[in-house]
Design a protein around this motif. Structure first.
Motif, short mmCIF file in Angstrom:
data_model
loop_
_atom_site.label_atom_id
_atom_site.label_comp_id
_atom_site.label_asym_id
_atom_site.label_seq_id
_atom_site.Cartn_x
_atom_site.Cartn_y
_atom_site.Cartn_z
N GLU A 117 0.84 -1.20 0.00
CA GLU A 117 0.00 0.00 0.00
C GLU A 117 0.88 1.25 0.00
O GLU A 117 2.00 1.24 0.51
N LYS A 118 0.35 2.32 -0.58
CA LYS A 118 1.08 3.60 -0.57
C LYS A 118 0.75 4.36 0.71
O LYS A 118 0.06 5.37 0.71
N THR A 119 1.28 3.84 1.82
CA THR A 119 1.02 4.43 3.13
C THR A 119 2.30 4.81 3.85
O THR A 119 2.27 5.15 5.03
N GLY A 120 3.43 4.75 3.17
CA GLY A 120 4.71 5.05 3.78
C GLY A 120 5.03 6.53 3.80
O GLY A 120 4.19 7.39 3.50
N ASP A 121 6.27 6.84 4.17
CA ASP A 121 6.72 8.23 4.23
C ASP A 121 6.61 8.89 2.86
O ASP A 121 6.74 8.24 1.82
N LYS A 122 6.37 10.20 2.88
CA LYS A 122 6.29 10.95 1.63
C LYS A 122 7.66 11.53 1.28
O LYS A 122 8.32 12.13 2.12
N VAL A 123 8.05 11.32 0.04
CA VAL A 123 9.36 11.76 -0.43
C VAL A 123 9.25 12.30 -1.85
O VAL A 123 8.26 12.05 -2.54
N ILE A 124 10.27 13.04 -2.26
CA ILE A 124 10.42 13.36 -3.68
C ILE A 124 11.15 12.18 -4.30
O ILE A 124 12.32 11.94 -4.01
N ILE A 125 10.48 11.43 -5.13
CA ILE A 125 11.06 10.20 -5.69
C ILE A 125 12.28 10.51 -6.54
O ILE A 125 13.35 9.90 -6.38
N VAL A 126 12.15 11.46 -7.46
CA VAL A 126 13.27 11.86 -8.32
C VAL A 126 13.46 13.37 -8.16
O VAL A 126 12.70 14.16 -8.71
N PRO A 127 14.45 13.81 -7.37
CA PRO A 127 14.66 15.24 -7.18
C PRO A 127 15.10 15.93 -8.47
O PRO A 127 15.58 15.28 -9.40
N LYS A 128 14.92 17.22 -8.50
CA LYS A 128 15.25 18.00 -9.70
C LYS A 128 16.69 17.78 -10.15
O LYS A 128 16.97 17.68 -11.34
N VAL A 129 17.61 17.68 -9.21
CA VAL A 129 19.02 17.52 -9.57
C VAL A 129 19.26 16.22 -10.33
O VAL A 129 20.20 16.10 -11.12
N SER A 130 18.40 15.21 -10.10
CA SER A 130 18.53 13.94 -10.82
C SER A 130 17.74 13.94 -12.12
O SER A 130 18.11 13.26 -13.08
N ALA A 131 16.65 14.70 -12.16
CA ALA A 131 15.75 14.68 -13.32
C ALA A 131 16.18 15.60 -14.45
O ALA A 131 15.61 15.53 -15.54
N THR A 132 17.16 16.45 -14.22
CA THR A 132 17.56 17.44 -15.23
C THR A 132 19.02 17.23 -15.64
O THR A 132 19.72 16.39 -15.10
N TYR A 133 19.43 18.00 -16.63
CA TYR A 133 20.79 17.93 -17.20
C TYR A 133 21.13 16.50 -17.63
O TYR A 133 22.16 15.95 -17.27
N ALA A 134 20.24 15.96 -18.45
CA ALA A 134 20.48 14.62 -19.00
C ALA A 134 21.44 14.66 -20.18
O ALA A 134 22.04 13.64 -20.54
N SER A 135 21.59 15.83 -20.80
CA SER A 135 22.41 15.95 -21.99
C SER A 135 23.13 17.29 -21.99
O SER A 135 22.64 18.27 -21.42
N ILE A 136 24.26 17.35 -22.68
CA ILE A 136 25.03 18.59 -22.71
C ILE A 136 24.35 19.65 -23.56
O ILE A 136 24.65 20.84 -23.41
#
Length: 464
Positions: A399-418
């Motif tokens: 169940e989705k009853t656990g702690d709330k978090v940002i699963i993929v933070p902005k620092v990980s989700a951006t700058y995928a390419s030069i």
């Protein structure tokens, strides 16, 4: 930065793949990777595997065919009456399946959406062959379902089925693929048998499935400019001149016996894209992926850049990649580790950790390869917290009853390419699961992203 070596021919846009699944089985609560949600009260429905489907006469198809992309929207992309997809473009969506729907031996009230493939383009009628049209196939489905309802003791006035799409196969114009929601649905094998008996002798290869694995075309304009393949829920509507397809494969966390890695999934995806690219007259490709799907896209493009001549052609044709919270530098995976402990897919989840050497290497390889200065990378990131999953002893389910978090933070989700521009980094006011699901076509985030995609489709033919 490198200039792309130009290719002749029309252009096409390709979005990332996806797969639908039934949510009525006992294990339907086992979430697909980073993707689940609950039933929405609006006119489009979010399924437990994260996919969306429009309501039909007020009834939600519970297995979530990947034809509608916007929660609450009043329209859908699949073919048939009332669709709003525009001609001249192709979009492919990659969906993920949470669990397999077992065969059902007798009709039941819950509607299900089926994928019907290898439909012959010609059928025998009155002793001669004639071309099968969407109208003709819809009539066949109506006859089949009314017969099943009558045999099951149901009223003939009950809604029978809604045909969402009917398009040429991604690999051959001699057969069609359809998607249809059927009320009081029979087992897939029974429905398949009944349709074959109606079509006749040249229907031996016809298949009826609840899974949406492989490529599934949703629209087929005569002369598309772009191929769009989407690996998840978000499929842009109102995009002219694009062929629309979905791509799906089976992936679940609890109970999985699959050893498939991101490398394996990427290779199969690339091979599938190559099979349709050979027929697409060098049309530009737009790829769209959310979370893990984005990593599969990155690995596929890296393999393409290093591969055979046909592989490299796919790489050169890729004009735009749109990433929705793709964990380029890892994600919050602690709540997932216990779900896969001791299973064959444990390594797959381990490779998503921020300290993963696999992710680090993939990120560097993609930076080195995707350097075409006339291509675009658009990175979209979540801004809301997501409840993590935990096992409930009471329900014996995750169940989705656990702690709330940002699963993929902005620092990980951006700058995928030069060659990624800062103005192509877009926030969405949603959590990780819901960022690819929109309340309606006027949703601010949807309008912004839709506008970007339209511009990419417009620009692609001039670049590729």
């Amino acid at each position: 930065m490198h200039q792309r070596s130009r290719l002749c021919g029309a252009s096409a846009a390709l979005a990332a793949p996806s797969s639908a699944s039934a949510t009525t089985s006992s294990d339907a609560t086992a979430p697909a990777i980073f993707d689940d949600s609950s039933i929405s009260p609006s006119t489009a429905y979010a399924l437990s595997n994260g996919h969306f489907i429009a309501s039909v006469n007020g009834c939600p198809p519970y297995n979530g065919v990947q034809c509608l992309l916007h929660r609450g929207a009043q329209f859908h992309l699949m073919g048939g009456g009332g669709c709003v997809y525009t001609e001249g473009a192709a979009i492919v969506a990659w969906t993920f399946r949470a669990s397999r729907q077992p065969g059902v031996k007798k009709p039941r009230a819950t509607p299900l959406t089926f994928r019907i493939s290898n439909i012959p383009s010609q059928i025998y009628k009155g002793g001669s062959e004639e071309n099968l049209t969407q109208k003709g196939f819809k009539a066949i489905l109506n006859d089949v379902q009314r017969g099943l309802l009558k045999n099951g003791g149901h009223s003939a006035d009950m809604p029978a089925q809604t045909l969402y799409s009917f398009a040429p196969s991604a690999h051959s114009t001699r057969s069609f693929v359809a998607t249809a929601t059927i009320y009081n649905p029979p087992a897939p094998s029974q429905l398949e048998s009944e349709i074959k008996s109606k079509i006749g002798g040249n229907s031996a290869q016809l298949r009826v499935e609840l899974d949406f694995f492989r490529l599934t075309p949703l629209s087929a304009p005569e002369e598309p400019d772009v191929e769009i393949i989407a690996l998840h829920d978000f499929l842009p509507a109102e995009i002219p001149n694009a062929r629309i397809l979905t791509y799906g494969y089976d992936t679940k966390l609890p109970g999985s016996q699959s050893t498939a890695s991101i490398v394996d999934l990427s290779r199969k995806f690339l091979e599938s894209v190559k099979t349709i690219q050979k027929q697409s007259e060098d049309r530009p490709i737009i790829l769209i992926g959310h979370s893990l799907r984005g990593l599969v896209i990155k690995e596929a493009l890296t393999q393409a850049a290093e591969g055979s001549p046909d592989d490299r052609k796919v790489f050169r044709l890729c004009y735009t990649v749109i990433f929705f919270s793709v964990p380029n530098r890892g994600l919050e995976s602690s709540s997932l580790n216990s779900m896969v402990k001791g299973q064959p897919n444990e390594d797959l989840v381990r490779n998503l950790h921020p300290d993963s050497s696999f992710l680090s290497l993939l990120h560097q390889r993609f930076l080195d390869k995707f350097v075409l200065e006339d291509s675009k990378i658009i990175c979209i990131y979540e801004t809301n917290y997501t409840a993590t999953v935990e096992f409930s002893p009471e329900t014996r389910k995750w169940e989705k009853t656990g702690d709330k978090v940002i699963i993929v933070p902005k620092v990980s989700a951006t700058y995928a390419s030069i060659n990624e521009k800062k103005y192509d980094q877009l926030p969405i006011n949603a959590d990780h699961s819901n960022m690819v699901k929109f309340s309606n076509s006027s949703d601010d985030d949807y309008v912004i992203i839709q506008s970007r995609i339209r511009q990419c489709v417009k620009d692609a033919p001039r670049v590729i």
